[in-house]
Motif scaffolding. Structure first.
Motif, PDB file in Angstrom:
ATOM      1  N   SER A  61       0.878  -1.153   0.000  1.00  0.00           N
ATOM      2  CA  SER A  61       0.000   0.000   0.000  1.00  0.00           C
ATOM      3  C   SER A  61       0.917   1.204   0.000  1.00  0.00           C
ATOM      4  CB  SER A  61      -0.897  -0.008   1.243  1.00  0.00           C
ATOM      5  OG  SER A  61      -0.091   0.085   2.413  1.00  0.00           O
ATOM      6  N   ILE A  62       0.369   2.390   0.166  1.00  0.00           N
ATOM      7  CA  ILE A  62       1.212   3.570   0.280  1.00  0.00           C
ATOM      8  C   ILE A  62       0.567   4.512   1.285  1.00  0.00           C
ATOM      9  CG2 ILE A  62       0.115   4.755  -1.693  1.00  0.00           C
ATOM     10  CD1 ILE A  62       3.103   5.668  -2.383  1.00  0.00           C
ATOM     11  N   VAL A  63       1.355   5.017   2.211  1.00  0.00           N
ATOM     12  CA  VAL A  63       0.816   5.877   3.257  1.00  0.00           C
ATOM     13  C   VAL A  63       0.836   7.324   2.778  1.00  0.00           C
ATOM     14  CG1 VAL A  63       3.060   6.090   4.442  1.00  0.00           C
ATOM     15  CG2 VAL A  63       0.951   6.548   5.684  1.00  0.00           C
ATOM     16  N   ASP A  64      -0.309   7.996   2.920  1.00  0.00           N
ATOM     17  CA  ASP A  64      -0.416   9.393   2.501  1.00  0.00           C
ATOM     18  C   ASP A  64      -1.677   9.987   3.114  1.00  0.00           C
ATOM     19  OD1 ASP A  64      -0.727  11.854   1.273  1.00  0.00           O
ATOM     20  OD2 ASP A  64       0.053  11.162  -0.647  1.00  0.00           O
ATOM     21  N   PRO A  65      -1.592  10.534   4.341  1.00  0.00           N
ATOM     22  CA  PRO A  65      -2.794  11.079   4.990  1.00  0.00           C
ATOM     23  C   PRO A  65      -3.448  12.209   4.210  1.00  0.00           C
ATOM     24  CG  PRO A  65      -0.788  11.613   6.232  1.00  0.00           C
ATOM     25  CD  PRO A  65      -0.397  10.621   5.191  1.00  0.00           C
ATOM     26  N   GLU A  66      -2.656  12.993   3.469  1.00  0.00           N
ATOM     27  CA  GLU A  66      -3.237  14.084   2.685  1.00  0.00           C
ATOM     28  C   GLU A  66      -4.137  13.532   1.585  1.00  0.00           C
ATOM     29  OE1 GLU A  66      -0.166  16.630   1.208  1.00  0.00           O
ATOM     30  OE2 GLU A  66       0.805  16.799   3.162  1.00  0.00           O
ATOM     31  N   SER A  67      -3.679  12.511   0.873  1.00  0.00           N
ATOM     32  CA  SER A  67      -4.491  11.911  -0.180  1.00  0.00           C
ATOM     33  C   SER A  67      -5.718  11.218   0.394  1.00  0.00           C
ATOM     34  CB  SER A  67      -3.654  10.908  -0.988  1.00  0.00           C
ATOM     35  OG  SER A  67      -2.665  11.574  -1.741  1.00  0.00           O
ATOM     36  N   VAL A  68      -5.566  10.576   1.564  1.00  0.00           N
ATOM     37  CA  VAL A  68      -6.710   9.929   2.205  1.00  0.00           C
ATOM     38  C   VAL A  68      -7.775  10.963   2.568  1.00  0.00           C
ATOM     39  CG1 VAL A  68      -7.476   8.697   4.278  1.00  0.00           C
ATOM     40  CG2 VAL A  68      -5.431   7.932   3.056  1.00  0.00           C
ATOM     41  N   ALA A  69      -7.342  12.109   3.083  1.00  0.00           N
ATOM     42  CA  ALA A  69      -8.291  13.163   3.469  1.00  0.00           C
ATOM     43  C   ALA A  69      -9.113  13.635   2.272  1.00  0.00           C
ATOM     44  CB  ALA A  69      -7.538  14.333   4.092  1.00  0.00           C
ATOM     45  N   ILE A  70      -8.493  13.669   1.104  1.00  0.00           N
ATOM     46  CA  ILE A  70      -9.208  14.072  -0.107  1.00  0.00           C
ATOM     47  C   ILE A  70     -10.127  12.960  -0.590  1.00  0.00           C
ATOM     48  CG2 ILE A  70      -8.920  14.687  -2.550  1.00  0.00           C
ATOM     49  CD1 ILE A  70      -6.204  15.955  -1.714  1.00  0.00           C
ATOM     50  N   ALA A  71      -9.625  11.725  -0.574  1.00  0.00           N
ATOM     51  CA  ALA A  71     -10.334  10.610  -1.215  1.00  0.00           C
ATOM     52  C   ALA A  71     -11.441  10.018  -0.356  1.00  0.00           C
ATOM     53  CB  ALA A  71      -9.337   9.518  -1.592  1.00  0.00           C
ATOM     54  N   LYS A  72     -11.421  10.223   0.956  1.00  0.00           N
ATOM     55  CA  LYS A  72     -12.400   9.546   1.809  1.00  0.00           C
ATOM     56  C   LYS A  72     -13.824  10.031   1.563  1.00  0.00           C
ATOM     57  CE  LYS A  72     -11.733  12.459   5.931  1.00  0.00           C
ATOM     58  NZ  LYS A  72     -11.279  12.441   7.348  1.00  0.00           N
ATOM     59  N   GLY A  73     -13.964  11.148   0.845  1.00  0.00           N
ATOM     60  CA  GLY A  73     -15.297  11.620   0.475  1.00  0.00           C
ATOM     61  C   GLY A  73     -15.896  10.846  -0.674  1.00  0.00           C
ATOM     62  N   GLY A  74     -15.093  10.003  -1.334  1.00  0.00           N
ATOM     63  CA  GLY A  74     -15.576   9.160  -2.432  1.00  0.00           C
ATOM     64  C   GLY A  74     -15.568   9.865  -3.763  1.00  0.00           C
ATOM     65  N   GLY A  75     -16.046   9.154  -4.782  1.00  0.00           N
ATOM     66  CA  GLY A  75     -16.156   9.715  -6.128  1.00  0.00           C
ATOM     67  C   GLY A  75     -14.868   9.692  -6.915  1.00  0.00           C
ATOM     68  N   GLU A  76     -14.828  10.534  -7.948  1.00  0.00           N
ATOM     69  CA  GLU A  76     -13.641  10.656  -8.787  1.00  0.00           C
ATOM     70  C   GLU A  76     -12.641  11.582  -8.107  1.00  0.00           C
ATOM     71  OE1 GLU A  76     -13.315   8.983 -11.760  1.00  0.00           O
ATOM     72  OE2 GLU A  76     -15.190   8.027 -11.115  1.00  0.00           O
ATOM     73  N   VAL A  77     -11.363  11.188  -8.117  1.00  0.00           N
ATOM     74  CA  VAL A  77     -10.341  11.991  -7.446  1.00  0.00           C
ATOM     75  C   VAL A  77      -9.107  12.129  -8.330  1.00  0.00           C
ATOM     76  CG1 VAL A  77     -11.056  11.445  -5.095  1.00  0.00           C
ATOM     77  CG2 VAL A  77      -9.442   9.938  -6.262  1.00  0.00           C
ATOM     78  N   GLU A  78      -8.411  13.212  -8.109  1.00  0.00           N
ATOM     79  CA  GLU A  78      -7.089  13.432  -8.702  1.00  0.00           C
ATOM     80  C   GLU A  78      -6.145  13.730  -7.554  1.00  0.00           C
ATOM     81  OE1 GLU A  78      -6.951  16.238 -11.836  1.00  0.00           O
ATOM     82  OE2 GLU A  78      -8.459  15.211 -13.070  1.00  0.00           O
ATOM     83  N   LEU A  79      -5.159  12.867  -7.391  1.00  0.00           N
ATOM     84  CA  LEU A  79      -4.293  12.923  -6.224  1.00  0.00           C
ATOM     85  C   LEU A  79      -2.824  13.024  -6.623  1.00  0.00           C
ATOM     86  CD1 LEU A  79      -5.948   9.921  -4.309  1.00  0.00           C
ATOM     87  CD2 LEU A  79      -6.450  12.352  -3.970  1.00  0.00           C
ATOM     88  N   MET A  80      -2.013  13.512  -5.697  1.00  0.00           N
ATOM     89  CA  MET A  80      -0.562  13.406  -5.778  1.00  0.00           C
ATOM     90  C   MET A  80      -0.145  12.522  -4.613  1.00  0.00           C
ATOM     91  SD  MET A  80       0.369  15.079  -8.450  1.00  0.00           S
ATOM     92  CE  MET A  80       2.145  15.242  -8.227  1.00  0.00           C
ATOM     93  N   VAL A  81       0.251  11.297  -4.922  1.00  0.00           N
ATOM     94  CA  VAL A  81       0.354  10.260  -3.903  1.00  0.00           C
ATOM     95  C   VAL A  81       1.813   9.926  -3.576  1.00  0.00           C
ATOM     96  CG1 VAL A  81      -0.297   7.897  -3.282  1.00  0.00           C
ATOM     97  CG2 VAL A  81      -1.837   9.277  -4.688  1.00  0.00           C
TER      98      VAL A  81
END
Length: 471
Positions: free
Chosen positions: A323-343
């Motif tokens: 897996s990969i740890v990234d609390p910032e990306s998790v905070a964005i993605a936990k709302g669901g839907g389509e996401v664009e992240l820098m992981v």
């Protein structure tokens, strides 16, 4: 008899920029500490177990100095408040690095010895990937370590250390302890007891332990991803027959030295690209690839994005990345839907910085270790992103996220050798030699403080004198 229990247990890579703070430790005291060990309920031992403090953390980077100082100070304070002790069980890993220190376990053992006095017996339980310096072992009366890698005997080892201590307190007297370091430093993935030569080396221990006059025998591989003088293999044999324990320790050390060039990786290895191509071309399923350079259970930061960057080119296949740890990306993605992240690449950015990832959030899960976990699907690539560092060792780790390695083309895991559940599940497995804080290629890490000559850094070094020293 009154026996205290204490310890600080972590494996720390000095090549990882991660720093281990207090929040990374699970600290237990009182009844919670005693509940860790089933044998504290064994009334036949006739022992009052005195819980002091135990702190354990997932492997990671070096421990912050103030955190270590705080934990050590509480252990010493609790020893002072505990009243008279007959013995103390020191439950540690043995490869704890602390910022600004070169031998944290020696410092801890010395402080504990000073607190309990010279007559209280101290018995240490350790991981075989710990380091055993003279400065450390001189403060102990008994010591033992795991005999299996992977560590399927971890809890048996802790119990053996406790029962050895109880037996010695009943019998009276301190055992002779023969110690010798072996100038070999190899990664755990080359020294698994599943295969030779480690299988036969460790296979000798039961026979030695059964000898009249021997109490215990141990072999430490040492910890390869810390740059400290104490990092090398070691042997300890202890018992009541001084000549015998010294002779057997010397023999084990020389046996280790003789087979130093025979140690090999526990699985076929290759570059990440090679492993992916081989895995996809194979008919074997489930097929696992170890992302070995950033293994969080060996001390990796857990957020090296090197492998994720490569996997994005294989979206037409069904691939699980754990897996990969990234609390910032998790905070964005936990709302669901389509996401664009820098992981990733935010703790250990050396091999690769944050990687762009576009996809759909297909799972949000709360986990006691990893915190909030999200699965982002990008084509056929399923990327597991965690709020906190988390190992993936069990099938349940995947099924909790509605993922099944048996139905994937590849499952890529930040791990070294596969832990038992995944090892038994895998029909195909390759170990990718990826970069990170626990890089399998030790020569490219840049050790500067290890004691030289040391194999394999100095492959043509002369044969050392491996006569064990009686302590």
């Amino acid at each position: 008899m009154r026996i205290g229990i204490a310890g600080i247990a972590i494996e720390s890579s000095t090549f990882s920029p991660h720093r281990t703070g207090m929040a990374d430790f699970r600290v237990t005291r009182g009844a919670d500490l005693l509940a860790r060990y089933t044998w504290t309920e064994d009334s036949t031992l006739d022992v009052e177990w005195v819980p002091l403090l135990h702190a354990v953390s997932l492997p990671g980077g070096a421990v912050l100095k103030d955190v270590y100082d705080e934990l050590k100070a509480e252990i010493l304070d609790r020893i002072g408040q505990a009243g008279p002790l007959d013995g103390l069980l020191l439950d540690i890993h043995g490869a704890m690095s602390v910022v600004g220190m070169l031998d944290a376990e020696a410092d801890l053992a010395q402080a504990v010895r000073a607190a309990v006095g010279p007559d209280v017996l101290i018995s240490a339980s350790m991981d075989l990937h710990g380091n055993v310096s003279y400065d450390f072992v001189q403060h102990l009366d008994l010591v033992t370590c795991y005999r299996m890698a992977p560590h399927e005997d971890a809890w048996q080892t802790k119990e053996r250390a406790a029962r050895n201590l109880v037996a010695r307190l009943h019998e009276g007297g301190k055992p002779h302890l023969a110690w010798v370091q072996v100038p070999v430093l190899l990664p755990g993935e080359k020294t698994s007891t599943r295969i030779e030569p480690a299988k036969s080396l460790y296979g000798q221990i039961e026979e030695i332990e059964a000898m009249e006059g021997i109490l215990d025998a141990s072999i430490w591989v040492g910890y390869a991803w810390a740059d400290e003088p104490r990092c090398q293999a070691a042997v300890v044999v202890m018992g009541d027959d001084a000549e015998l324990v010294q002779r057997q320790a010397t023999k084990l050390a020389n046996d280790y030295w003789r087979v130093r060039s025979e140690f090999a990786f526990v699985a076929p290895t290759g570059s990440l690209d090679h492993c992916i191509r081989e895995g996809l071309a194979s008919d074997a399923r489930p097929f696992f690839i170890s992302d070995s350079g950033d293994n969080p259970t060996a001390g990796g930061a857990g957020d090296v994005s090197w492998t994720l960057r490569v996997l994005r080119a294989y979206k037409s296949h069904t691939i699980i990345y754990a897996s990969i740890v990234d609390p910032e990306s998790v905070a964005i993605a936990k709302g669901g839907g389509e996401v664009e992240l820098m992981v990733g690449g935010k703790i250990d950015s050396g091999p690769a910085g944050p990687v762009p990832l576009s996809g759909t959030v297909v799972k949000v899960h709360e986990d006691p270790v990893g915190g909030t976990i999200v699965v982002v699907k990008s084509g056929g690539l399923h990327v597991i992103i965690t709020e906190r560092r988390k190992p993936y060792h069990h099938v349940k780790d995947f099924t909790d996220l509605d993922l099944d390695p048996a139905h994937a083309d590849l499952t890529v895991v930040k791990i070294g050798y596969l832990e038992p559940e995944l090892y038994n599940l895998a029909n195909g497995w390759l170990l990718a030699l990826t970069p990170g804080g626990v890089d399998q290629d030790l020569l490219r890490l840049g050790h500067k403080q290890i004691v030289r000559p040391l194999y394999p850094f100095d492959p043509d070094m002369a044969t050392p004198d491996l006569t064990a020293r009686l302590i």
